[in-house]
Design a protein around this motif. Structure first.
Motif, PDB file in Angstrom:
ATOM      1  N   HIS A  59       0.865  -1.187   0.000  1.00  0.00           N
ATOM      2  CA  HIS A  59       0.000   0.000   0.000  1.00  0.00           C
ATOM      3  C   HIS A  59       0.900   1.235   0.000  1.00  0.00           C
ATOM      4  CE1 HIS A  59      -3.488  -2.427   0.862  1.00  0.00           C
ATOM      5  NE2 HIS A  59      -2.885  -2.955   1.916  1.00  0.00           N
ATOM      6  N   PRO A  60       0.473   2.320  -0.606  1.00  0.00           N
ATOM      7  CA  PRO A  60       1.329   3.516  -0.655  1.00  0.00           C
ATOM      8  C   PRO A  60       1.328   4.341   0.638  1.00  0.00           C
ATOM      9  CG  PRO A  60      -0.711   3.943  -1.823  1.00  0.00           C
ATOM     10  CD  PRO A  60      -0.739   2.488  -1.406  1.00  0.00           C
ATOM     11  N   MET A  61       0.556   3.943   1.643  1.00  0.00           N
ATOM     12  CA  MET A  61       0.381   4.798   2.818  1.00  0.00           C
ATOM     13  C   MET A  61       1.675   5.067   3.577  1.00  0.00           C
ATOM     14  SD  MET A  61      -2.628   5.749   2.466  1.00  0.00           S
ATOM     15  CE  MET A  61      -2.585   6.814   3.860  1.00  0.00           C
ATOM     16  N   GLU A  62       2.511   4.040   3.732  1.00  0.00           N
ATOM     17  CA  GLU A  62       3.756   4.270   4.482  1.00  0.00           C
ATOM     18  C   GLU A  62       4.636   5.279   3.751  1.00  0.00           C
ATOM     19  OE1 GLU A  62       7.078   3.072   3.713  1.00  0.00           O
ATOM     20  OE2 GLU A  62       6.457   2.279   1.786  1.00  0.00           O
ATOM     21  N   LYS A  63       4.615   5.267   2.434  1.00  0.00           N
ATOM     22  CA  LYS A  63       5.365   6.259   1.653  1.00  0.00           C
ATOM     23  C   LYS A  63       4.744   7.649   1.818  1.00  0.00           C
ATOM     24  CE  LYS A  63       6.801   7.321  -3.045  1.00  0.00           C
ATOM     25  NZ  LYS A  63       5.967   8.190  -3.811  1.00  0.00           N
ATOM     26  N   PHE A  64       3.404   7.713   1.787  1.00  0.00           N
ATOM     27  CA  PHE A  64       2.728   8.995   1.970  1.00  0.00           C
ATOM     28  C   PHE A  64       3.042   9.598   3.341  1.00  0.00           C
ATOM     29  CE2 PHE A  64      -0.963   7.592  -1.000  1.00  0.00           C
ATOM     30  CZ  PHE A  64      -0.148   7.785  -2.111  1.00  0.00           C
ATOM     31  N   LEU A  65       3.083   8.754   4.381  1.00  0.00           N
ATOM     32  CA  LEU A  65       3.390   9.260   5.726  1.00  0.00           C
ATOM     33  C   LEU A  65       4.815   9.791   5.786  1.00  0.00           C
ATOM     34  CD1 LEU A  65       2.332   9.690   8.603  1.00  0.00           C
ATOM     35  CD2 LEU A  65       3.381   7.507   9.189  1.00  0.00           C
ATOM     36  N   ARG A  66       5.741   9.073   5.186  1.00  0.00           N
ATOM     37  CA  ARG A  66       7.141   9.513   5.164  1.00  0.00           C
ATOM     38  C   ARG A  66       7.241  10.872   4.465  1.00  0.00           C
ATOM     39  NH1 ARG A  66       8.897   4.976   3.296  1.00  0.00           N
ATOM     40  NH2 ARG A  66       9.176   5.646   1.162  1.00  0.00           N
ATOM     41  N   GLU A  67       6.570  11.002   3.335  1.00  0.00           N
ATOM     42  CA  GLU A  67       6.613  12.265   2.588  1.00  0.00           C
ATOM     43  C   GLU A  67       5.918  13.395   3.350  1.00  0.00           C
ATOM     44  OE1 GLU A  67       5.005  11.249  -1.227  1.00  0.00           O
ATOM     45  OE2 GLU A  67       6.857  10.244  -1.842  1.00  0.00           O
ATOM     46  N   ALA A  68       4.803  13.079   4.002  1.00  0.00           N
ATOM     47  CA  ALA A  68       4.088  14.101   4.782  1.00  0.00           C
ATOM     48  C   ALA A  68       4.920  14.547   5.982  1.00  0.00           C
ATOM     49  CB  ALA A  68       2.739  13.565   5.246  1.00  0.00           C
ATOM     50  N   ALA A  69       5.668  13.612   6.577  1.00  0.00           N
ATOM     51  CA  ALA A  69       6.488  13.949   7.748  1.00  0.00           C
ATOM     52  C   ALA A  69       7.668  14.834   7.375  1.00  0.00           C
ATOM     53  CB  ALA A  69       6.975  12.675   8.424  1.00  0.00           C
ATOM     54  N   VAL A  70       8.217  14.652   6.188  1.00  0.00           N
ATOM     55  CA  VAL A  70       9.385  15.435   5.793  1.00  0.00           C
ATOM     56  C   VAL A  70       9.000  16.757   5.117  1.00  0.00           C
ATOM     57  CG1 VAL A  70       9.822  14.492   3.480  1.00  0.00           C
ATOM     58  CG2 VAL A  70      11.738  15.122   4.932  1.00  0.00           C
ATOM     59  N   PHE A  71       7.774  16.890   4.661  1.00  0.00           N
ATOM     60  CA  PHE A  71       7.327  18.112   3.981  1.00  0.00           C
ATOM     61  C   PHE A  71       7.619  19.391   4.770  1.00  0.00           C
ATOM     62  CE2 PHE A  71       4.015  21.321   3.303  1.00  0.00           C
ATOM     63  CZ  PHE A  71       4.243  21.637   1.974  1.00  0.00           C
ATOM     64  N   PRO A  72       7.318  19.434   6.074  1.00  0.00           N
ATOM     65  CA  PRO A  72       7.581  20.687   6.809  1.00  0.00           C
ATOM     66  C   PRO A  72       9.057  21.056   6.901  1.00  0.00           C
ATOM     67  CG  PRO A  72       6.143  19.246   8.076  1.00  0.00           C
ATOM     68  CD  PRO A  72       6.636  18.458   6.911  1.00  0.00           C
ATOM     69  N   LEU A  73       9.942  20.125   6.585  1.00  0.00           N
ATOM     70  CA  LEU A  73      11.372  20.382   6.714  1.00  0.00           C
ATOM     71  C   LEU A  73      12.031  20.875   5.434  1.00  0.00           C
ATOM     72  CD1 LEU A  73      12.255  17.174   8.721  1.00  0.00           C
ATOM     73  CD2 LEU A  73      11.790  19.454   9.623  1.00  0.00           C
ATOM     74  N   TYR A  74      11.513  20.477   4.285  1.00  0.00           N
ATOM     75  CA  TYR A  74      12.268  20.764   3.074  1.00  0.00           C
ATOM     76  C   TYR A  74      11.555  21.583   2.006  1.00  0.00           C
ATOM     77  CZ  TYR A  74       9.797  17.313   0.236  1.00  0.00           C
ATOM     78  OH  TYR A  74       8.846  16.629  -0.451  1.00  0.00           O
TER      79      TYR A  74
END
Length: 126
Positions: A59-74
């Motif tokens: 499922h793509p959810m674990e990738k989406f969470l990783r991307e959502a978590a790093v969004f505020p940083l970069y």
């Protein structure tokens, strides 16, 4: 509902930038912070609905969470920088809290930059 609020805020920010020759430091930053925080919460809530299966790489959810978590940083300046920009505008003695709602221009000044950070000369004098 919250995603629609983000969509409306993003359109408001775009309209404001169009009206004021891309001078929308505060409203653009506010939209980014608000929508960026919602991004992580929406992905996490979706994962809660799916349960432990959301961590399965099929499922793509674990990738989406990783991307959502790093969004505020970069992405286009981290959320901390965006919040300092908002604070700088709101701390200005001439700030009008109704200006954004009324689509009136807020001039961004040099004095609004760096709020909440130490200036290099201050650090050197300590």
């Amino acid at each position: 509902m919250k995603i629609e609020a983000c969509r409306a805020f993003s359109w408001k920010a775009a309209h404001y930038l169009d009206l004021h020759d891309s001078e929308g430091h505060a409203v653009g930053a506010m939209a980014k912070v608000f929508c960026g925080e919602l991004l992580f919460n929406a992905v996490f809530k979706t994962m809660q609905v799916m349960g432990v299966n959301s961590l399965d790489r099929s499922h793509p959810m674990e990738k989406f969470l990783r991307e959502a978590a790093v969004f505020p940083l970069y992405d286009a300046g981290n959320i901390g920088m965006q919040m300092r920009k908002i604070w700088g505008v709101m701390l200005d003695e001439n700030f009008d809290p109704r200006a954004i709602a009324d689509s009136r221009a807020i001039k961004f000044k040099k004095s609004m930059e760096g709020v909440g950070t130490l200036i290099a000369t201050q650090t050197a004098n300590r």
